[in-house]
Design a protein around this motif. Structure first.
Motif, PDB file in Angstrom:
ATOM      1  N   ARG A  55       0.828  -1.207   0.000  1.00 40.56           N
ATOM      2  CA  ARG A  55       0.000   0.000   0.000  1.00 40.56           C
ATOM      3  C   ARG A  55       0.863   1.257   0.000  1.00 40.56           C
ATOM      4  NH1 ARG A  55      -3.056  -2.415   4.151  1.00 40.56           N
ATOM      5  NH2 ARG A  55      -2.112  -0.952   5.605  1.00 40.56           N
ATOM      6  N   MET A  56       1.935   1.248   0.794  1.00 31.85           N
ATOM      7  CA  MET A  56       2.817   2.416   0.846  1.00 31.85           C
ATOM      8  C   MET A  56       3.535   2.618  -0.493  1.00 31.85           C
ATOM      9  SD  MET A  56       2.315   3.795   3.683  1.00 31.85           S
ATOM     10  CE  MET A  56       3.622   4.961   3.812  1.00 31.85           C
ATOM     11  N   ALA A  57       3.973   1.534  -1.114  1.00 32.93           N
ATOM     12  CA  ALA A  57       4.643   1.644  -2.418  1.00 32.93           C
ATOM     13  C   ALA A  57       3.673   2.165  -3.467  1.00 32.93           C
ATOM     14  CB  ALA A  57       5.210   0.292  -2.831  1.00 32.93           C
ATOM     15  N   ARG A  58       2.435   1.687  -3.435  1.00 29.76           N
ATOM     16  CA  ARG A  58       1.428   2.146  -4.399  1.00 29.76           C
ATOM     17  C   ARG A  58       1.144   3.635  -4.204  1.00 29.76           C
ATOM     18  NH1 ARG A  58      -3.060  -0.767  -3.002  1.00 29.76           N
ATOM     19  NH2 ARG A  58      -1.806  -2.632  -3.203  1.00 29.76           N
ATOM     20  N   ALA A  59       1.038   4.079  -2.955  1.00 25.44           N
ATOM     21  CA  ALA A  59       0.778   5.490  -2.680  1.00 25.44           C
ATOM     22  C   ALA A  59       1.960   6.357  -3.114  1.00 25.44           C
ATOM     23  CB  ALA A  59       0.500   5.690  -1.195  1.00 25.44           C
ATOM     24  N   PHE A  60       3.181   5.877  -2.894  1.00 27.76           N
ATOM     25  CA  PHE A  60       4.360   6.638  -3.305  1.00 27.76           C
ATOM     26  C   PHE A  60       4.462   6.698  -4.823  1.00 27.76           C
ATOM     27  CE2 PHE A  60       8.811   6.781  -4.609  1.00 27.76           C
ATOM     28  CZ  PHE A  60       9.208   7.959  -4.003  1.00 27.76           C
ATOM     29  N   ARG A  63       2.440   9.242  -6.916  1.00 25.86           N
ATOM     30  CA  ARG A  63       2.874  10.640  -6.980  1.00 25.86           C
ATOM     31  C   ARG A  63       4.150  10.853  -7.772  1.00 25.86           C
ATOM     32  NH1 ARG A  63       3.598  11.469  -1.172  1.00 25.86           N
ATOM     33  NH2 ARG A  63       3.008   9.338  -0.976  1.00 25.86           N
ATOM     34  N   VAL A  64       4.782   9.780  -8.218  1.00 24.24           N
ATOM     35  CA  VAL A  64       6.044   9.906  -8.945  1.00 24.24           C
ATOM     36  C   VAL A  64       5.754  10.319 -10.392  1.00 24.24           C
ATOM     37  CG1 VAL A  64       8.022   8.627  -9.830  1.00 24.24           C
ATOM     38  CG2 VAL A  64       7.250   8.260  -7.511  1.00 24.24           C
ATOM     39  N   ARG A  65       6.432  11.360 -10.832  1.00 23.56           N
ATOM     40  CA  ARG A  65       6.296  11.801 -12.219  1.00 23.56           C
ATOM     41  C   ARG A  65       7.300  11.054 -13.065  1.00 23.56           C
ATOM     42  NH1 ARG A  65       7.021  17.777 -11.538  1.00 23.56           N
ATOM     43  NH2 ARG A  65       8.924  17.196 -12.581  1.00 23.56           N
TER      44      ARG A  65
END
Length: 133
Positions: A55-60, A63-65
């Motif tokens: 979940r944390m990796a998906r949330a991060f 937001r990555v461009r």
């Protein structure tokens, strides 16, 4: 009246078991069941930890461009080290412009100066941004 720790209510110690006068076979059976439950709890904790990391990796990653550089693009390189003679907050944040010579799949890029001198060390994509003259 004797005080009993909250841990001993959930996981009985030898003293509590001796006071309750359980038979040795039944005590061994209860201990074996508790050991099996420990493995289950460990597996559920491991599964929970893995789900949390996903979940944390998906949330991060949301937001990555994603930035793509092609050979021949002009880029600016972030100044990662502060020189002793820098002017504090008035120092330049970026060097350049540079020309992209070669890109690699892992996010590394080989740059060259505007006069054609190639830098030997690759630079990470995170330290670059496109330059628009």
């Amino acid at each position: 009246m004797e005080a009993v720790l909250p841990i001993e209510v959930e996981i009985p110690s030898m003293r509590v078991l001796a006071e309750s006068e359980l038979e040795e076979a039944e005590w061994a059976k209860q201990r074996y069941e508790q050991l099996n439950l420990i493995d289950e709890k460990r597996l559920t904790a491991l599964c929970h930890g893995q789900c949390y990391q996903q979940r944390m990796a998906r949330a991060f990653n949301a937001r990555v461009r994603h930035r793509e550089f092609n050979p021949g693009d002009l880029v600016l390189r972030k100044v990662l080290h502060i020189t002793p003679d820098s002017q504090g907050k008035f120092a330049y944040k970026y060097d350049g412009p540079f020309i992209v010579r070669e890109t690699f799949s892992g996010g590394a890029i080989i740059l060259s100066d505007m006069d054609g001198t190639e830098n030997a060390l690759p630079v990470n994509v995170d330290a670059l941004k496109k330059y628009y003259p």
